[in-house]
Design an enzyme around this catalytic site. Structure first.
Site, short mmCIF file in Angstrom:
data_model
loop_
_atom_site.label_atom_id
_atom_site.label_comp_id
_atom_site.label_asym_id
_atom_site.label_seq_id
_atom_site.Cartn_x
_atom_site.Cartn_y
_atom_site.Cartn_z
N ASN A 1 -4.13 -9.84 13.06
CA ASN A 1 -2.92 -9.92 12.24
C ASN A 1 -2.45 -8.49 12.00
O ASN A 1 -3.02 -7.77 11.18
CB ASN A 1 -3.26 -10.62 10.91
CG ASN A 1 -2.08 -10.62 9.94
OD1 ASN A 1 -0.96 -10.30 10.33
ND2 ASN A 1 -2.34 -10.98 8.70
N TRP A 2 -1.40 -8.12 12.74
CA TRP A 2 -0.94 -6.73 12.64
C TRP A 2 -0.21 -6.48 11.32
O TRP A 2 0.06 -5.33 10.98
CB TRP A 2 0.02 -6.42 13.80
CG TRP A 2 -0.62 -6.35 15.15
CD1 TRP A 2 -1.95 -6.59 15.45
CD2 TRP A 2 0.02 -6.03 16.40
NE1 TRP A 2 -2.15 -6.44 16.80
CE2 TRP A 2 -0.97 -6.09 17.41
CE3 TRP A 2 1.32 -5.70 16.75
CZ2 TRP A 2 -0.68 -5.83 18.75
CZ3 TRP A 2 1.61 -5.44 18.08
CH2 TRP A 2 0.62 -5.51 19.07
N LYS A 3 0.19 -7.53 10.62
CA LYS A 3 1.02 -7.37 9.42
C LYS A 3 2.26 -6.55 9.77
O LYS A 3 2.72 -6.62 10.90
CB LYS A 3 0.20 -6.77 8.27
CG LYS A 3 -1.13 -7.52 8.09
CD LYS A 3 -1.82 -7.22 6.80
CE LYS A 3 -3.12 -8.01 6.75
NZ LYS A 3 -3.75 -8.00 5.44
N HIS B 1 -0.21 -17.14 4.54
CA HIS B 1 -1.04 -15.95 4.31
C HIS B 1 -0.90 -15.55 2.84
O HIS B 1 0.18 -15.68 2.25
CB HIS B 1 -0.58 -14.81 5.23
CG HIS B 1 -1.53 -13.65 5.20
ND1 HIS B 1 -1.50 -12.72 4.18
CD2 HIS B 1 -2.55 -13.31 6.00
CE1 HIS B 1 -2.47 -11.84 4.38
NE2 HIS B 1 -3.12 -12.18 5.47
N GLU C 1 -0.45 -12.86 1.42
CA GLU C 1 0.65 -11.92 1.14
C GLU C 1 1.99 -12.66 1.07
O GLU C 1 2.89 -12.25 0.33
CB GLU C 1 0.65 -10.80 2.19
CG GLU C 1 -0.53 -9.86 1.96
CD GLU C 1 -1.10 -9.22 3.22
OE1 GLU C 1 -0.42 -9.18 4.25
OE2 GLU C 1 -2.27 -8.76 3.15
N GLU D 1 -9.48 -16.92 3.75
CA GLU D 1 -9.34 -15.49 3.47
C GLU D 1 -9.39 -15.26 1.96
O GLU D 1 -8.35 -15.38 1.29
CB GLU D 1 -8.01 -14.97 4.02
CG GLU D 1 -7.88 -15.07 5.52
CD GLU D 1 -6.87 -14.06 6.05
OE1 GLU D 1 -7.25 -13.27 6.92
OE2 GLU D 1 -5.72 -14.03 5.57
N GLY E 1 -8.10 -6.39 3.13
CA GLY E 1 -7.68 -5.00 3.11
C GLY E 1 -8.44 -4.14 2.11
O GLY E 1 -8.05 -3.00 1.85
N SER F 1 -11.39 -8.15 5.67
CA SER F 1 -12.23 -7.00 6.01
C SER F 1 -13.27 -7.31 7.08
O SER F 1 -14.37 -6.74 7.06
CB SER F 1 -12.87 -6.41 4.76
OG SER F 1 -11.87 -5.95 3.86
N GLY G 1 -7.26 -8.24 10.20
CA GLY G 1 -6.12 -7.40 9.89
C GLY G 1 -6.32 -5.98 10.39
O GLY G 1 -6.13 -5.68 11.57
N GLY G 2 -6.72 -5.09 9.49
CA GLY G 2 -6.84 -3.66 9.80
C GLY G 2 -7.56 -3.36 11.11
O GLY G 2 -7.09 -2.54 11.91
P1 PGA Z 1 -8.00 -7.33 6.70
O1 PGA Z 1 -6.81 -8.44 6.66
O2 PGA Z 1 -8.85 -7.66 7.90
O3 PGA Z 1 -7.29 -6.02 6.84
O4 PGA Z 1 -8.75 -7.48 5.43
C1 PGA Z 1 -7.03 -9.76 7.03
C2 PGA Z 1 -5.77 -10.57 6.86
O5 PGA Z 1 -5.05 -10.34 5.87
O6 PGA Z 1 -5.46 -11.45 7.68
#
Ligand code: PGA
Length: 251
Positions: free
Chosen positions: A10-12, A97, A99, A168, A174, A212, A233-234
């Site tokens: 997930n590049w966001k 998600h 967010e 999640e 994050g 994470s 994500g990251g």
């Molecule tokens: P993260 O994000 O791996 O950076 O914690 C995961 C996500 O929000 O899908």
């Protein structure tokens, strides 16, 4: 034979034409010709769907979007419909998600409607659920994730066997603070049971963990019986890390 795992990046809201090209090239160079026991997808910002579709062509990397409209077409400025995503070869779309729930006020009902539109267009929704830190500390984790998933089950009936679920925990996204494999497995087992009450095919629904996940902790998380992959994500923005996670999911 073990069930195939799914690793979705997930590049966001990250990337640029140049950075995307470098990342896709590095991923393609580092992946085996044929993945074994693992499928891979990247969820990219909407403006880059066409670019990444062509950069990933002929590779095992599948395309995913990060959101979809709950409507089919019309006066919904800023939104993209499931059929539009489909035209760009999108195979998966994230829905709900945390967010989106947090910054865009998406309710359980909206998330369920989005999943429904994705399914109708032949795009697999990756339904994200998870509790906040306050909810976990109040002992509400299972109640929250069950409520979030129940809305999607209610709206989608037997089609539920075609979704992907991502657990999640919001406090792990994050933050570098990962759920322990046992904490994640405990929630996944509850979600699996809930799905089993709705469909006989609950065993084949991929349940991903996200929050994470990285090159160091992936193998342990993926070894849990009900963790069928990761939403990353990251670490999905760094080719070497993402490749290591994919390797940990491969057989
Ligand atoms: P993260 O994000 O791996 O950076 O914690 C995961 C996500 O929000 O899908």
């Amino acid at each position: 034979m073990a069930k195939q795992k799914l690793i979705a990046g997930n590049w966001k809201m990250n990337g640029s034409l140049a950075a995307n090209e470098a990342l896709l090239q590095a991923l393609r160079a580092g992946l085996p010709q044929q993945l074994s026991g693992c499928a891979v997808a990247v969820a990219v910002p909407a403006p880059y769907l066409a670019q990444v579709q062509s950069l990933a062509a002929g590779s095992p990397i599948q395309l995913a979007a990060q959101d979809v409209s709950q409507h089919d077409a019309g006066a919904y400025t800023g939104e993209a419909s499931a059929s539009m995503l489909r035209e760009f070869g999108v195979r998966y779309v994230l829905v709900g998600h945390s967010e989106r729930r947090q910054y865009h006020g998406e309710s359980d009902v909206t998330v369920a409607a989005k999943a429904q539109k994705a399914l109708a267009a032949g795009v697999t929704p990756v339904v994200c659920v998870g509790e906040t830190l306050a909810e976990r500390e109040a002992g509400l984790t299972m109640e929250v994730v069950r409520r979030q998933l129940a809305a999607v089950i209610h709206a989608n009936g037997h089609c539920i066997s075609e979704i992907v679920v991502a657990y999640e925990p919001v406090w792990a996204i994050g933050t570098g603070r990962t759920a322990s494999p046992e904490q994640a497995q405990e929630v996944h087992a509850v979600l699996r049971l809930q799905l089993a009450a709705a469909t006989q095919q609950a065993d084949r629904i991929p349940l991903l963990y996200g929050g994470s996940m990285n090159a160091t902790n992936a193998a342990q998380l993926l070894a849990q019986p009900d963790i069928d992959g990761g939403l990353v994500g990251g670490a999905s923005l760094k080719a070497a890390d993402f490749l290591q996670i994919i390797a940990a999911a491969s057989v």
